[in-house]
Every structure is written in structure tokens, then in C-alpha cells.
Enzyme design. Structure first.
Site, PDB file in Angstrom:
ATOM      1  N   ASN A   1      -7.190  -0.601   9.153  1.00 29.35           N
ATOM      2  CA  ASN A   1      -7.733   0.738   8.915  1.00 29.35           C
ATOM      3  C   ASN A   1      -7.766   1.060   7.423  1.00 29.35           C
ATOM      4  OD1 ASN A   1      -6.050   1.376  11.870  1.00 29.35           O
ATOM      5  ND2 ASN A   1      -8.249   1.639  11.711  1.00 29.35           N
ATOM      6  N   LEU A   2      -8.668   1.970   7.110  1.00 31.34           N
ATOM      7  CA  LEU A   2      -8.979   2.249   5.708  1.00 31.34           C
ATOM      8  C   LEU A   2      -7.787   2.786   4.892  1.00 31.34           C
ATOM      9  CD1 LEU A   2     -11.118   2.491   3.472  1.00 31.34           C
ATOM     10  CD2 LEU A   2     -11.666   4.774   4.373  1.00 31.34           C
TER      11      LEU A   2
ATOM     12  N   TYR B   1     -11.425  -2.719  22.966  1.00 34.52           N
ATOM     13  CA  TYR B   1     -10.539  -1.558  22.749  1.00 34.52           C
ATOM     14  C   TYR B   1     -11.244  -0.272  23.193  1.00 34.52           C
ATOM     15  CZ  TYR B   1      -8.931   2.485  20.108  1.00 34.52           C
ATOM     16  OH  TYR B   1      -8.560   3.759  19.762  1.00 34.52           O
TER      17      TYR B   1
ATOM     18  N   GLY C   1       5.332   5.404  17.807  1.00 34.62           N
ATOM     19  CA  GLY C   1       4.146   4.967  17.049  1.00 34.62           C
ATOM     20  C   GLY C   1       3.686   6.025  16.056  1.00 34.62           C
TER      21      GLY C   1
ATOM     22  N   LYS D   1     -10.617   2.541  26.477  1.00 34.39           N
ATOM     23  CA  LYS D   1     -10.536   4.010  26.411  1.00 34.39           C
ATOM     24  C   LYS D   1     -11.533   4.632  27.390  1.00 34.39           C
ATOM     25  CE  LYS D   1      -7.263   4.432  23.378  1.00 34.39           C
ATOM     26  NZ  LYS D   1      -5.925   4.828  23.856  1.00 34.39           N
TER      27      LYS D   1
ATOM     28  N   ASP E   1     -19.139  -1.524  13.125  1.00 34.23           N
ATOM     29  CA  ASP E   1     -18.974  -0.201  12.510  1.00 34.23           C
ATOM     30  C   ASP E   1     -20.226   0.635  12.730  1.00 34.23           C
ATOM     31  OD1 ASP E   1     -16.425  -0.108  11.500  1.00 34.23           O
ATOM     32  OD2 ASP E   1     -16.966  -0.878   9.517  1.00 34.23           O
TER      33      ASP E   1
ATOM     34  N   ASN F   1     -10.545  10.182  13.113  1.00 31.13           N
ATOM     35  CA  ASN F   1      -9.763   9.193  12.356  1.00 31.13           C
ATOM     36  C   ASN F   1      -8.458   9.774  11.821  1.00 31.13           C
ATOM     37  OD1 ASN F   1     -12.501   8.051  12.492  1.00 31.13           O
ATOM     38  ND2 ASN F   1     -11.649   6.474  11.179  1.00 31.13           N
TER      39      ASN F   1
ATOM     40  N   SER G   1     -10.236   8.404  22.256  1.00 29.08           N
ATOM     41  CA  SER G   1     -10.778   8.186  20.910  1.00 29.08           C
ATOM     42  C   SER G   1     -12.260   8.513  20.885  1.00 29.08           C
ATOM     43  CB  SER G   1     -10.572   6.715  20.542  1.00 29.08           C
ATOM     44  OG  SER G   1     -11.353   6.369  19.425  1.00 29.08           O
TER      45      SER G   1
HETATM   46  C1  UD1 Z   1     -11.415   2.564  14.480  1.00 29.75           C
HETATM   47  C2  UD1 Z   1     -11.882   2.833  15.874  1.00 29.75           C
HETATM   48  C3  UD1 Z   1     -11.273   4.097  16.360  1.00 29.75           C
HETATM   49  C4  UD1 Z   1      -9.780   3.998  16.288  1.00 29.75           C
HETATM   50  C5  UD1 Z   1      -9.377   3.728  14.858  1.00 29.75           C
HETATM   51  C6  UD1 Z   1      -7.876   3.563  14.752  1.00 29.75           C
HETATM   52  C7  UD1 Z   1     -14.109   2.171  16.600  1.00 29.75           C
HETATM   53  C8  UD1 Z   1     -15.573   2.326  16.412  1.00 29.75           C
HETATM   54  N1  UD1 Z   1     -13.335   2.930  15.823  1.00 29.75           N
HETATM   55  O1  UD1 Z   1     -11.976   3.615  13.669  1.00 29.75           O
HETATM   56  O2  UD1 Z   1     -11.646   4.339  17.690  1.00 29.75           O
HETATM   57  O3  UD1 Z   1      -9.207   5.190  16.765  1.00 29.75           O
HETATM   58  O4  UD1 Z   1     -10.026   2.544  14.414  1.00 29.75           O
HETATM   59  O5  UD1 Z   1      -7.455   2.320  15.150  1.00 29.75           O
HETATM   60  O6  UD1 Z   1     -13.691   1.406  17.415  1.00 29.75           O
HETATM   61  N2  UD1 Z   1     -13.180   0.392   5.865  1.00 29.75           N
HETATM   62  C9  UD1 Z   1     -13.432  -0.263   4.678  1.00 29.75           C
HETATM   63  N3  UD1 Z   1     -12.512  -1.150   4.230  1.00 29.75           N
HETATM   64  C10 UD1 Z   1     -11.350  -1.418   4.905  1.00 29.75           C
HETATM   65  C11 UD1 Z   1     -11.090  -0.736   6.118  1.00 29.75           C
HETATM   66  C12 UD1 Z   1     -12.052   0.162   6.572  1.00 29.75           C
HETATM   67  O7  UD1 Z   1     -14.474  -0.052   4.041  1.00 29.75           O
HETATM   68  O8  UD1 Z   1     -10.557  -2.252   4.443  1.00 29.75           O
HETATM   69  C13 UD1 Z   1     -14.175   1.378   6.353  1.00 29.75           C
HETATM   70  C14 UD1 Z   1     -14.766   0.999   7.695  1.00 29.75           C
HETATM   71  O9  UD1 Z   1     -15.880   0.169   7.527  1.00 29.75           O
HETATM   72  C15 UD1 Z   1     -15.099   2.374   8.261  1.00 29.75           C
HETATM   73  C16 UD1 Z   1     -14.059   3.317   7.653  1.00 29.75           C
HETATM   74  O10 UD1 Z   1     -13.506   2.609   6.548  1.00 29.75           O
HETATM   75  O11 UD1 Z   1     -16.369   2.762   7.806  1.00 29.75           O
HETATM   76  C17 UD1 Z   1     -12.939   3.649   8.617  1.00 29.75           C
HETATM   77  O12 UD1 Z   1     -12.440   2.445   9.177  1.00 29.75           O
HETATM   78  P1  UD1 Z   1     -11.109   2.399  10.037  1.00 29.75           P
HETATM   79  O13 UD1 Z   1     -10.015   3.079   9.321  1.00 29.75           O
HETATM   80  O14 UD1 Z   1     -10.889   0.983  10.468  1.00 29.75           O
HETATM   81  O15 UD1 Z   1     -11.427   3.307  11.317  1.00 29.75           O
HETATM   82  P2  UD1 Z   1     -12.690   3.271  12.301  1.00 29.75           P
HETATM   83  O16 UD1 Z   1     -13.293   1.934  12.379  1.00 29.75           O
HETATM   84  O17 UD1 Z   1     -13.563   4.434  11.954  1.00 29.75           O
END
Ligand code: UD1
Length: 337
Positions: A200-201, A150, A10, A154, A296, A180, A125
Site C-alpha cells: 500500500n501507498l 481479494y 490488526g 469481499k 489499479d 483507503n 471495501s
Molecule cells: C487496495 C484495494 C482495496 C484495499 C486496500 C487495502 C483494490 C482495487 N483496492 O486499494 O480494496 O482495501 O488495497 O489493502 O483491490 N501506489 C503507488 N506506489 C506504491 C503503492 C501504491 O503508486 O508503491 C498507488 C497505487 O497505484 C494506487 C494508490 O497508490 O493508485 C493506492 O494504492 P494502495 O495503497 O495499494 O491501495 P488501493 O490499491 O487503492
């Protein structure tokens, strides 16, 4: 020293396997490839120049896992990554998450006991903190009600490990609470492989920059942060991988369980991450501002002092490097969905 790495193909697992080889360990990958690809094993071999043992098995099944312990009596430790990790999916399919994430943990722990393996590093996490009252959040912060299944798996996994360590003094557990993880290996050979549309972002940013997605939607611009977007502690996956080596070598005569935050200690907003990406790569892409994503939290970043003080670990890579490496990796991929 042979180390069993569950989920070793992974995203974080593969980078950790590379670091293990570089440090002279002999990793054995166990993966069911549910969220990874067999090709990653070949890429790890390319990076390290070493043949890597791997088993395509499901580590929540005794009859899959036991033969590996029988064939490799020299296993001295386990790093347990294998778990489902998509927050949204955990809400729609909680049974799948509770079963997979808990059964794999207990199965691995039972086999360790049976075959006298005591060293265990667990992939947790920062999600266990929920919405923390104080940031930077340190390891003593209360574990809040889980925001999704999820996150709950954890928390439960950590509880199980606390329980096991209380009753089995031979067991030595290190729990790493990741913030992250982003980026990819600097070689461009391994990185994150999201199935379908990423949640994820950073994978969403790189796929939009590559033209695979029409636009990135920023989830919420009305948070009470400087630019209105959420704040997270982004950490280069190679730095994160190195923390597992420190954890493996960690020994505390006073306690057989220790918890460490693994983050940079610095918060960056979603908007600043986008800006840095564009600045670093020179690739602009459409960005829209949408509703907040349910669940979030506005802002979280780590106090990483404990890891520095006790493990002598801290981040070495910059956010700029992480984003450049993520982009290099993206350019090697072919669109599937
Ligand atoms: C989430 C989990 C974390 C996990 C990680 C990896 C929670 C609270 N957090 O982190 O435990 O380890 O995923 O799977 O459960 N965003 C956008 N647009 C997008 C995608 C994301 O604006 O298309 C923003 C989100 O709103 C957030 C930030 O980017 O504010 C990070 O998001 P993301 O990468 O999904 O990670 P987390 O939610 O922080």
C-alpha cells in the site's frame, strides 16, 4: 456491552478496539496474529488504561471460536475484521484467500446464531465496485466483476450476508465499505504493521522517507487525471474506527441489513498525497515514475452522504494529520525486512 472483535489486533481492528473502550464498550480481541503482533494488545492497553481480553485463535475453526462464546455469554455483537487483504497475494494464492476470508465469516456467523448474538458489523471495501462508471460512487452503484480474488471474497461475503439476513430476520448486519484507510493513532502507539515490503501507498511512502526503501515508485503517471496519477479517497484510520461504533448502534426497523460507504467524499491523487507528506513532515525522498500497476483503477472516491445522513458519521481528521500520524508511527518501528 461485550463486543467480539475478530482481527482486533490488526490495523483497523486495533484502532476500533481503542474507540470501543473510549465509548464504554468491553471489546474482546480475537486474532491469530497472522498479520499483526501481540505487542499491539499491550499498546491498546497503554492507550486506554484498561486490561483488554484477547484470544489468540483462528476464527475459521469452530473449536477455536466456540469456547470464546461459551466463556463470554454476554457478547452482544461482533465486528468482523479478520481477513487476508493483500491484493497481489490473492492473485498468486487465491485458494488461501477464498478459504480464509469465507470460512472465517461463515464460522463466526454460525457461532453467533448458536449463541444468540445478532449484531454484526462487516469490514468490506470499495473494491466491490470495481472500476465505477460514476464518481463519487454511492452505495447503489452496481457491483462489478471483481478485479482480483481479494475483491471477490469481499463481494461473496456481502452476498452471504444478504442471504443470511433474508432468511434470519433476527440478524442485524451493517456492511461498511471502506475507501483507503491510512494514518495511525495520534499517540504513535499503534498503526499499520506491514509484513515485509508494503503493497500500500502510505506505508511505502513512510518506509522510503525513513530510508528503509531506496525510492517510491508511483505506478503510472499517464492516467486521465489532472496530474496523471491515480485518485483515491484516503481516510484517517481513527475516523474509520469511529464509524464502527455508529454502525454498532445503528438500528433500522425497516431492514436488517444496511450498507455504508466509509470515505471522506474527496479524492486526492497519489502525487498530491506525496506532496502533502513532504510538506507536512519536511522529509523529502526519492520518487520514481513507473508503469501502471495491473488491476489499479484510475479514480475512485466515495459519496459519503448516506453515512452522514443515517449514521451521523463523517470524517473529522485531515489528510495532513493522517500523514503526520503515519510518519510518527513509522519512526517508532524497527526495520525487519
Ligand atoms: C487496495 C484495494 C482495496 C484495499 C486496500 C487495502 C483494490 C482495487 N483496492 O486499494 O480494496 O482495501 O488495497 O489493502 O483491490 N501506489 C503507488 N506506489 C506504491 C503503492 C501504491 O503508486 O508503491 C498507488 C497505487 O497505484 C494506487 C494508490 O497508490 O493508485 C493506492 O494504492 P494502495 O495503497 O495499494 O491501495 P488501493 O490499491 O487503492
Amino acid at each position: 456491552m461485550k463486543i467480539l472483535v475478530t482481527g482486533g489486533a490488526g490495523f483497523i481492528g486495533s484502532h476500533t478496539v481503542v474507540e470501543l473502550v473510549h465509548a464504554g464498550f468491553e471489546p474482546i480481541i480475537v486474532d491469530n496474529f497472522s498479520n499483526s503482533d501481540l505487542s499491539i494488545v499491550g499498546k491498546i492497553q497503554e492507550i486506554t488504561g484498561r486490561k483488554i481480553s484477547f484470544y489468540q485463535i483462528d476464527c475459521k475453526l469452530d473449536d477455536h471460536l466456540e469456547p470464546i462464546f461459551l466463556e463470554n455469554p454476554e457478547i452482544e455483537g461482533v465486528i468482523h475484521f479478520a481477513a487476508y487483504k493483500a491484493v497481489g497475494e490473492s492473485v498468486s494464492e487465491p485458494e488461501k484467500y477464498y478459504h480464509n476470508n469465507i470460512a472465517s465469516l461463515t464460522c463466526v456467523c454460525r457461532m453467533m446464531k448458536k449463541y444468540g448474538v445478532n449484531k454484526f458489523v462487516f469490514s468490506s471495501s470499495c473494491t466491490v465496485y470495481g472500476n465505477p462508471e460514476v464518481i463519487p460512487v454511492n452505495e447503489k452503484a452496481p457491483i462489478k466483476e471483481a478485479l482480483n480474488p481479494y475483491a471477490h471474497t469481499k463481494q461473496l461475503a456481502e452476498e452471504i450476508l444478504f442471504g443470511l439476513c433474508q432468511y434470519n430476520q433476527d440478524l442485524e448486519v451493517v456492511i461498511l465499505r471502506y475507501f483507503n484507510p491510512i494514518g495511525a493513532h495520534e499517540s504513535g502507539l499503534i498503526g499499520e504493521l506491514p509484513i515485509g515490503v508494503p503493497n500500500n501507498l502510505v506505508p511505502y511512502i513512510t518506509q522510503t522517507a525513513a530510508g528503509w526503501r531506496d525510492s517510491l515508485v508511483v505506478f503510472g503517471k499517464d492516467y486521465s487525471t489532472a496530474d496523471g496519477t491515480c485518485i483515491r479517497d484516503f481516510i484517517h484510520v481513527e475516523d474509520l474506527a469511529k464509524a464502527h461504533l455508529k454502525a454498532l448502534m445503528w438500528k433500522n426497523p425497516e431492514s436488517n441489513l444496511e450498507v455504508f460507504n466509509i470515505g471522506s467524499g474527496v479524492g486526492h491523487s497519489v502525487q498530491s498525497l506525496i506532496d502533502i507528506f513532504i510538506n507536512e513532515t519536511g522529509i523529502d525522498f526519492p520518487v520514481k515514475y513507473g508503469e501502471r500497476r495491473p488491476g489499479d483503477i484510475p479514480a475512485i472516491f466515495a459519496s459519503a452522504e448516506k453515512a452522514l445522513g443515517l449514521l451521523n458519521w463523517k470524517t473529522e481528521r485531515t489528510l495532513e494529520e493522517a500523514l503526520r500520524h503515519a510518519w510518527n508511527w513509522q519512526q517508532t518501528l524497527e526495520k525487519t525486512e
